[in-house]
Write a protein that holds these residues in place. Structure first.
Motif, PDB file in Angstrom:
ATOM      1  N   ILE A 182      41.189 -40.108  -7.784  1.00 41.91           N
ATOM      2  CA  ILE A 182      42.630 -40.126  -8.084  1.00 41.91           C
ATOM      3  C   ILE A 182      43.406 -40.666  -6.881  1.00 41.91           C
ATOM      4  CG2 ILE A 182      44.645 -38.624  -8.483  1.00 41.91           C
ATOM      5  CD1 ILE A 182      43.063 -38.928 -10.984  1.00 41.91           C
ATOM      6  N   PHE A 183      43.079 -40.167  -5.695  1.00 39.81           N
ATOM      7  CA  PHE A 183      43.792 -40.629  -4.487  1.00 39.81           C
ATOM      8  C   PHE A 183      43.623 -42.135  -4.314  1.00 39.81           C
ATOM      9  CE2 PHE A 183      42.862 -36.283  -2.299  1.00 39.81           C
ATOM     10  CZ  PHE A 183      43.832 -35.687  -3.084  1.00 39.81           C
ATOM     11  N   ARG A 184      42.395 -42.593  -4.541  1.00 41.11           N
ATOM     12  CA  ARG A 184      42.124 -44.006  -4.303  1.00 41.11           C
ATOM     13  C   ARG A 184      42.637 -44.886  -5.445  1.00 41.11           C
ATOM     14  NH1 ARG A 184      39.521 -48.293  -4.384  1.00 41.11           N
ATOM     15  NH2 ARG A 184      38.797 -49.366  -2.506  1.00 41.11           N
ATOM     16  N   GLY A 185      42.959 -44.247  -6.563  1.00 45.85           N
ATOM     17  CA  GLY A 185      43.410 -45.016  -7.723  1.00 45.85           C
ATOM     18  C   GLY A 185      42.270 -45.796  -8.353  1.00 45.85           C
TER      19      GLY A 185
END
Lengths: 249, 263
Positions: free
Chosen positions: B28-31
């Protein structure tokens, strides 16, 4: 010893030359503004100094190649390189450059981070979410982060983007203080707010157009060479103002 | 017999939750959530190849081949990303390649294709002792690596340019992150299947990021949401007699939907 010296620095992407034979020496301490039109190789120059891209020619930072001089440099990138999907708090953003090198968060890291956050007038935002701050506030936090490793050289890529006049003036006042002990390189489109604290200006358009003191370099002839069009310059004593600012950037 | 299967299922839910908290949160953080789906399908092709090799040449655990395949795909996507290719484009291409290979290998093992197809749905209540042991080892590996490199991963994902400028080897850490994602996905295949691996890896972290918008909050929240979803899935499977992973996926999606209403 110069803080930064380059000899025939060339950066090439395939057949495209982003920088060609750039040779320059930057004294320590000093504040140097880098100006040039879009695509002139300003950010490429900074990235070469940071050792982020391959280049030919020679770069020396306090007589070391860029890869060995990283601990000497604090870097403020353009804000669009930041990934806002990561829900970091302001304190996390500040501590990352130091804590990414060790497993624990030491007390001195925290006190240094608080001190730097105060310097940019953001002390009350220690626990704030970075993503919830305005563009100008984020820029100030990133500025404080660039100071976290006590660098001898500060490299700032368009530090005033998204900042209001008040923030811009407070950052400029800070730079005025910092330049007494650091070498500061700033990429700017509009030099006018910085004219009075700039030691030297580097005009770049893939090649070196001019490098020297503001009064020597900022003139209509050099502006025409740089931007390919006539740009009026007003000279008042030793201070010059480029009329047009961002309009011609 | 039923009790031990349920017990294994509950242990698996705890382990899956740890993967969701680590791998899921960083996806999620890295997309790069599409990456998880791409890797799951890459692993499916690897499993089919593993079965083909076992039938034709020598004995090999098809999950090991699936893992190697997934890691290979992760490395390829990491390399393409390093060469300035958009990660989504690279994943899309690898997705197409892996599905083509999966169809090819499945056509070569017609009688045993059901084993590979089983990895599409998975079943958390049919895990063997060996499956749990593999899960424990792979999840321990993932959590350990995350603990050691947590702040480096954060720096690289948050601001790769500054991380590189500070001397961190961004390509190396991004590749390690991709490998951990691949290991996480493959380790969950038998439990929840290639389709629903997305539901239990990504949805809890996505919901947690909205509900608790800090890094620590997302990680802890993803663990709890995945855990509750998994346990809910197992519980509901006894009530309505359906696959636990489907109930778990729906529950997690419901939690995510609730977070959309949060101010």
């Amino acid at each position: 010893m110069p803080a930064i010296s380059t000899e025939n620095l060339t950066v090439q992407y395939g057949d495209y030359y982003a920088l060609e034979n750039l040779s320059v020496e930057i004294e320590h301490p000093s504040l140097v503004v880098i100006m040039g039109p879009n695509g002139a190789g300003k950010t490429t120059f900074l990235k070469a100094l940071l050792g982020l891209i391959t280049y030919s020619g020679k770069i020396r930072i306090f007589n070391k190649p860029p890869q060995e001089a990283r601990e000497l440099i604090g870097y403020l990138p353009q804000r669009d390189t930041i990934n806002m999907n990561v829900p970091l708090r302001v304190k996390d953003v500040l501590l990352l450059p130091l804590t990414s090198r060790s497993l624990s968060i030491k007390k001195e890291y925290v006190s240094l981070a608080k001190q730097n956050l105060s310097r940019v007038g953001m002390a009350e935002h220690w626990n704030s979410k970075f993503g919830a701050l305005s563009g100008g506030q984020q820029q100030r936090v990133l500025f404080a982060r660039a100071l976290m490793t006590n660098p001898k050289i500060l490299i700032l890529d368009e530090p005033f983007s998204a900042t209001d006049v008040k923030t811009k003036m407070s950052l400029i006042n800070m730079l005025h203080q910092l330049k007494k002990e650091m070498t500061i390189l700033i990429v700017l489109h509009d030099i006018n707010p910085m004219v009075e604290c700039t030691d030297r200006v580097l005009l770049l358009n893939k090649k070196l157009i001019a490098y020297g003191q503001v009064s020597e370099v900022i003139n209509e002839e050099n502006m025409a060479k740089l931007y390919g069009t006539h740009i009026p310059v007003i000279q008042r004593g030793n201070v010059c103002y480029v009329m047009g600012g961002d309009r011609h950037a | 017999m039923l009790d031990i299967l349920v017990l294994r299922g509950i242990i698996a839910v705890f382990l899956i939750s740890a993967v969701s908290a680590t791998v899921g949160s960083f996806s999620i953080f890295r997309g790069s959530t599409f990456f998880v789906s791409g890797i799951a399908h890459g692993a499916l092709a690897g499993a089919a190849l593993g079965i083909f090799i076992a039938l034709t040449f020598f004995t090999v655990d098809y999950l090991v081949v699936a893992l190697l395949f997934a890691i290979l795909f992760a490395l390829a996507i990491g390399y393409a990303s390093h060469r300035n290719e958009n990660v989504d484009v690279a994943v899309g291409i690898m997705f197409a390649v892996s599905m083509s290979l999966a169809v090819l290998f499945l056509s070569m093992i017609r009688e045993y294709a059901s084993v590979a197809w089983g990895l599409i749905i998975g079943d958390i209540l049919l895990l063997s002792q060996a499956d749990i042991e593999i899960l424990v080892v792979s999840v321990t590996f993932i959590v350990l690596i995350f603990l050691i490199f947590f702040r480096k991963f954060l720096y690289v994902v948050f601001d790769s340019e500054s991380a590189e400028a500070s001397g961190l080897h961004v390509f190396r850490y991004e590749t390690l992150l991709f490998i951990l994602m691949a290991v996480g996905v493959v380790s969950l295949l038998k439990c929840v299947g290639a389709i629903l691996v997305y539901a239990l890896l990504i949805i809890p972290a996505a919901a947690a990021r909205r509900a608790f918008p800090t890094v620590e909050g997302t990680i802890a929240g993803a663990f709890i949401i995945a855990l509750v979803s998994g346990l809910f899935g197992i519980g509901m499977s006894f009530v309505v007699n359906v696959a636990p992973s489907s109930m778990a996926g729906l529950f997690a999606a419901g939690v995510y939907a609730l977070t959309l209403f949060r101010k």
